[in-house]
Every structure is written in structure tokens, then in C-alpha cells.
Design a protein around this motif. Structure first.
Motif, PDB file in Angstrom:
ATOM      1  N   GLY A  80       0.844  -1.180   0.000  1.00 44.35           N
ATOM      2  CA  GLY A  80       0.000   0.000   0.000  1.00 44.35           C
ATOM      3  C   GLY A  80       0.882   1.234   0.000  1.00 44.35           C
ATOM      4  N   ARG A  81       0.455   2.282  -0.688  1.00 45.28           N
ATOM      5  CA  ARG A  81       1.352   3.425  -0.886  1.00 45.28           C
ATOM      6  C   ARG A  81       0.688   4.756  -0.543  1.00 45.28           C
ATOM      7  NH1 ARG A  81       2.183   0.693  -6.107  1.00 45.28           N
ATOM      8  NH2 ARG A  81       4.081  -0.580  -5.971  1.00 45.28           N
ATOM      9  N   LEU A  82       1.504   5.650  -0.003  1.00 49.52           N
ATOM     10  CA  LEU A  82       1.186   7.068   0.027  1.00 49.52           C
ATOM     11  C   LEU A  82       1.531   7.618  -1.349  1.00 49.52           C
ATOM     12  CD1 LEU A  82       0.516   9.775   1.467  1.00 49.52           C
ATOM     13  CD2 LEU A  82       2.958   9.905   2.057  1.00 49.52           C
ATOM     14  N   VAL A  83       0.582   8.297  -1.986  1.00 54.75           N
ATOM     15  CA  VAL A  83       0.781   8.792  -3.350  1.00 54.75           C
ATOM     16  C   VAL A  83       0.712  10.318  -3.325  1.00 54.75           C
ATOM     17  CG1 VAL A  83      -0.011   8.669  -5.737  1.00 54.75           C
ATOM     18  CG2 VAL A  83      -0.305   6.691  -4.223  1.00 54.75           C
ATOM     19  N   LEU A  84       1.811  10.957  -3.708  1.00 54.92           N
ATOM     20  CA  LEU A  84       1.903  12.418  -3.756  1.00 54.92           C
ATOM     21  C   LEU A  84       1.858  12.849  -5.215  1.00 54.92           C
ATOM     22  CD1 LEU A  84       4.809  12.885  -1.175  1.00 54.92           C
ATOM     23  CD2 LEU A  84       2.347  12.906  -0.731  1.00 54.92           C
ATOM     24  N   VAL A  85       0.995  13.814  -5.530  1.00 55.55           N
ATOM     25  CA  VAL A  85       0.660  14.088  -6.926  1.00 55.55           C
ATOM     26  C   VAL A  85       0.663  15.590  -7.211  1.00 55.55           C
ATOM     27  CG1 VAL A  85      -1.020  13.632  -8.759  1.00 55.55           C
ATOM     28  CG2 VAL A  85      -0.878  12.071  -6.793  1.00 55.55           C
ATOM     29  N   ALA A  86       1.125  15.945  -8.404  1.00 52.49           N
ATOM     30  CA  ALA A  86       0.972  17.300  -8.939  1.00 52.49           C
ATOM     31  C   ALA A  86       0.973  17.188 -10.458  1.00 52.49           C
ATOM     32  CB  ALA A  86       2.099  18.219  -8.470  1.00 52.49           C
ATOM     33  N   HIS A  87       0.443  18.188 -11.137  1.00 53.17           N
ATOM     34  CA  HIS A  87       0.522  18.188 -12.601  1.00 53.17           C
ATOM     35  C   HIS A  87       1.652  19.110 -13.036  1.00 53.17           C
ATOM     36  CE1 HIS A  87      -1.180  22.170 -13.853  1.00 53.17           C
ATOM     37  NE2 HIS A  87      -1.858  22.101 -12.719  1.00 53.17           N
ATOM     38  N   TYR A  88       2.291  18.749 -14.160  1.00 53.89           N
ATOM     39  CA  TYR A  88       3.441  19.540 -14.593  1.00 53.89           C
ATOM     40  C   TYR A  88       3.188  20.338 -15.866  1.00 53.89           C
ATOM     41  CZ  TYR A  88       4.761  15.910 -18.087  1.00 53.89           C
ATOM     42  OH  TYR A  88       4.798  15.038 -19.147  1.00 53.89           O
ATOM     43  N   ASP A  89       2.057  20.150 -16.508  1.00 55.08           N
ATOM     44  CA  ASP A  89       1.778  20.908 -17.727  1.00 55.08           C
ATOM     45  C   ASP A  89       1.356  22.336 -17.391  1.00 55.08           C
ATOM     46  OD1 ASP A  89      -0.650  19.527 -16.681  1.00 55.08           O
ATOM     47  OD2 ASP A  89      -1.651  20.747 -18.207  1.00 55.08           O
ATOM     48  N   SER A  90       1.410  23.206 -18.397  1.00 59.04           N
ATOM     49  CA  SER A  90       0.927  24.575 -18.231  1.00 59.04           C
ATOM     50  C   SER A  90      -0.127  24.874 -19.294  1.00 59.04           C
ATOM     51  CB  SER A  90       2.079  25.586 -18.333  1.00 59.04           C
ATOM     52  OG  SER A  90       2.705  25.518 -19.600  1.00 59.04           O
ATOM     53  N   LYS A  91      -0.890  25.941 -19.070  1.00 55.57           N
ATOM     54  CA  LYS A  91      -1.981  26.310 -19.968  1.00 55.57           C
ATOM     55  C   LYS A  91      -1.464  26.826 -21.313  1.00 55.57           C
ATOM     56  CE  LYS A  91      -5.338  28.974 -18.744  1.00 55.57           C
ATOM     57  NZ  LYS A  91      -6.390  28.323 -19.557  1.00 55.57           N
ATOM     58  N   LEU A  92      -2.276  26.564 -22.327  1.00 56.25           N
ATOM     59  CA  LEU A  92      -1.970  27.086 -23.660  1.00 56.25           C
ATOM     60  C   LEU A  92      -2.110  28.605 -23.705  1.00 56.25           C
ATOM     61  CD1 LEU A  92      -1.392  26.533 -26.686  1.00 56.25           C
ATOM     62  CD2 LEU A  92      -3.878  26.258 -26.987  1.00 56.25           C
ATOM     63  N   THR A  93      -3.111  29.120 -22.998  1.00 54.23           N
ATOM     64  CA  THR A  93      -3.337  30.564 -22.936  1.00 54.23           C
ATOM     65  C   THR A  93      -3.414  30.998 -21.478  1.00 54.23           C
ATOM     66  OG1 THR A  93      -5.741  30.243 -23.006  1.00 54.23           O
ATOM     67  CG2 THR A  93      -4.610  30.601 -25.104  1.00 54.23           C
TER      68      THR A  93
END
Length: 394
Positions: A118-131
């Protein structure tokens, strides 16, 4: 009790079983600082992310390579994998846009097959907006990505020490089969306007794939989603305002754990953004009221829970039964989706404070008290003392 039975228990019982030793004040004070790694101009962790990184563009590839190089060169014990997908978007004129999620996993070394941790899952997104054009997205979510990199590096040696010490010992079925995972997601931002199909491209693809990926028969956890003990999503962190409510009643126990840590860190004077930090007030000044990030520690069951109102990368996971702790301010920072969401508008103290809170939360979850830098000194001292005592007795 088997872990897959544990997952069926109410959240309050699960949190009681997933116990850990709180970090001591001396351990917290000995945690590594990011130093200049969060510098927006040449910081080793943050500055390479502060570029436009729209999915399918060279900037996206460059930032993804930054993550891969960091883990490969600095944290070689973390297993890296990718989950790739593609989709048309409202602005791609029928062309498929690639989305690449990076998953970094650290499990106990004695685990021989998937489905047993079982895991602790740390998350973020790395993309940026087009505009808007050349949008950076420092809070959204370059800074959270850097925080997760710092957290992984800060606890890595302690994980090795703990698991080395445990080698050959009788293992507790619940507590000792814990791993940690960092997921950096692509394609969170909408290309045109936020809809169910024009948003969270990478998260939707990953959740669907992992729901239908089965571990070997008789595994403790049937799928990668079932292996997630807690999914902690960081978003829009690093610029005021930074007030994060408790969104979900089912994960309020985890919110309370993090809020308690924040309170302890503030009382210790460790939060640089605090008006009571030594850099912000004279010693003879009275203490001011602490502006808590996690301000709903006293929330009641009958209070309003607003988890369903914010669309983000957690949505396809919570829809599949994953426990989610959503760390996103409400209201959103003033720079949200504005050209000013860049490195110059980050508050360095806020960024460091969130990084420290993330490190301590992960360290407590992984039960690393006594294995971080300060703890290693204590163990060495104890071993020396034991040798001296044995010498006196012979």
C-alpha cells in the motif's frame, strides 16, 4: 487482518491502523532545507520547470526530462515508469496530442511482486496552460512539482536506513508493507474551456488504465488503484491567499494529521511565512495570530463539505474509490490563470513552508522518526554507548 480487508473499513478505523510515530522537534529541526534549489532563476529543482510546458511541445519534453534526470541521478532507488496516452483537443484540428505521466515509486526492497504494497501517493501536474501566451503556471503547478522532488530527496536516505534495519526481522503485515509514490501528471489544463473532455487528460487516462490493470492472483491489492492508501494532490501552492479547507469528509482524518503537523511547525517557529517567524518580528513583540494554511481542523460532520465543486486531477481517482486529500486553496490565489502566475510572483517563504509540510507529512506517514538525519546521529550514539558498556563489562 489483510490489507485488502482494511480498505473496506471506515476511514477513521483505517487511520487508526495506519499508525506512525510523530516526528520529534529535534528531527524536524534537522530536516534538510531546499536552500537555493527553489530559486526562480537558477534553482536546481524549480527554475527548470518555470517555462511554458504545454503538452506535446518541446517545453513539456524538457521539463519531463528534468524530472527523469533528477530521479535517475539523485534518487536511483526510485523506480521510474511512464503512462502514455494521446487525445485530440478542441484546438488540435483532429491531431492527437501526446500526454506523458511520470510515476516514481519506492517500495521496501523485500517486496518481490506488484500488489503487495500500500502506498502514500503524492501528486501534482506539470503541464501549463496554452493561454495566455507563454503562461508559466508557477503555482499551477511548477512549485508543487518542485516540492515533491524535494520531499522525495529529503526522505530517501531515511527510507534506506529504515528498511536496512528491518531486513531479516519479522514484518508486521500492515505497517511494514508501506511504499511511497510520486505521480507527475500531464494534461491537467483545458486547451479551450474546462469540460469533462477538455481537462485532466493524463489523470483520466491513468485512472482508467490502472483500474483495468490487475495484479497477480491472490495479491493483497487487486489493482494499482487499490494500492493507493492516500492520494495527496498539491495544486495552486506558493502565492497568496493560501487557505485550504477540508474538502472530503472521508479523508478528514488525513487533513487533521497534516493540520496538526502545521500547528506544530508554526509553534516551533519553522514556518518562514508566519508573522511570528524570527525574521518578521522583534523578540519583544507580542505574538500575532497564526494564519493557518489548513484552517478547518475543527470542522464538524454537519458542516459544509465542498469536495465536489473543484475539478482537478483527483476526480477520476476519487470516482473509482481512491481516498483523496486535496491540497488546493479556496479561494484560488490571486494570480490564478493570469500572466502574473510566474516565478517573480511566488512567495519564497510560502513555497518553503509547503515543502516542509509535505516532507514532514510524508516522513511521518512512512514512520521515519529515528531514521532521518537527527535520528541517525542518535542511533550511532546509542551503538557507541553500547560498545563502551560492553567493553566495561569484559
Amino acid at each position: 487482518m489483510r490489507v485488502h480487508h482494511l480498505l473496506l473499513l471506515p476511514a477513521i478505523l483505517r487511520s487508526a491502523v495506519l499508525a506512525y510515530t510523530p516526528l520529534s522537534e529535534s528531527t524536524i529541526q534537522g530536516l534538510p532545507s531546499p536552500g537555493k534549489d527553489f530559486d526562480i532563476k537558477d534553482g536546481a529543482l524549480l527554475s527548470p520547470i518555470l517555462i511554458p510546458r504545454v503538452p506535446g511541445t518541446p517545453g513539456s519534453e524538457q521539463v519531463l526530462q528534468h524530472f527523469v534526470d533528477f530521479f535517475s541521478d539523485t534518487l536511483p532507488d526510485w523506480k521510474l515508469s511512464f503512462q502514455n496516452s494521446s487525445s485530440t483537443t478542441p484546438v488540435s484540428n483532429g491531431k492527437e496530442v501526446p500526454f506523458r505521466n511520470l510515476i516514481a515509486t519506492r517500495d521496501p526492497p523485500w517486496v518481490e511482486r506488484e500488489g503487495e504494497v500500500g502506498r502514500l501517493v503524492l501528486v501534482a501536474h506539470y503541464d501549463s496552460k496554452l493561454t495566455p501566451k507563454d503562461f508559466i503556471g508557477a503555482t499551477d503547478s511548477a512549485a508543487p512539482c518542485a516540492m515533491l522532488m524535494h520531499a522525495a530527496r529529503s526522505i530517501d536516505n531515511a527510507l534506506t536506513q529504515k528498511w536496512d534495519d528491518m531486513a531479516g526481522d519479522a514484518l508486521d503485515e500492515l505497517e511494514d508493507q508501506k511504499g511511497i509514490q510520486i505521480i507527475l501528471l500531464d494534461g491537467e489544463e483545458a486547451f479551450s474551456s474546462w469540460t469533462d473532455t477538455d481537462s485532466i487528460y493524463g489523470a483520466r487516462a491513468l485512472a482508467e488504465e490502472w483500474e483495468n490493470t490487475y495484479h497477480p492472483p491472490l495479491s493483497t491489492f487487486s489493482t494499482p488503484l487499490a494500492s493507493m492508501d492516500l492520494f495527496v494532490l498539491l495544486d495552486l501552492l506558493g502565492s497568496p491567499p493560501q487557505r485550504v479547507p477540508s474538502y472530503y469528509k472521508t479523508s478528514h482524518w488525513a487533513y487533521l494529521n497534516m493540520a496538526d503537523l502545521e500547528s506544530r511547525l508554526r509553534k516551533m517557529g519553522s514556518f518562514k511565512s508566519s508573522p511570528n517567524h524570527k525574521s518578521k518580528r522583534f523578540s519583544n513583540e507580542p505574538r500575532k495570530k497564526e494564519p493557518m494554511f489548513l484552517y478547518e481542523a475543527d470542522k464538524k460532520d454537519t458542516d459544509r463539505w465542498t469536495g465536489g465543486y473543484i475539478g482537478d486531477d483527483h476526480v477520476p481517482f476519487i470516482a473509482r474509490g481512491v481516498e483523496v486529500l486535496h491540497i488546493i486553496p479556496s479561494p484560488f490565489p490571486d494570480v490564478w490563470h493570469h500572466p502574473d502566475d510566474d516565478g517573480e510572483h511566488l512567495d519564497p517563504d510560502i513555497v518553503e513552508d509547503w515543502a516542509l509540510l509535505t516532507v514532514t507529512f510524508a516522513a511521518e506517514w512512512m514512520d521515519l522518526e529515528g531514521y532521518l538525519d537527527d535520528g541517525k546521529k542518535d542511533r550511532r550514539s546509542a551503538e557507541v554507548l553500547k560498545d563502551e558498556l560492553n567493553g566495561e563489562m569484559t
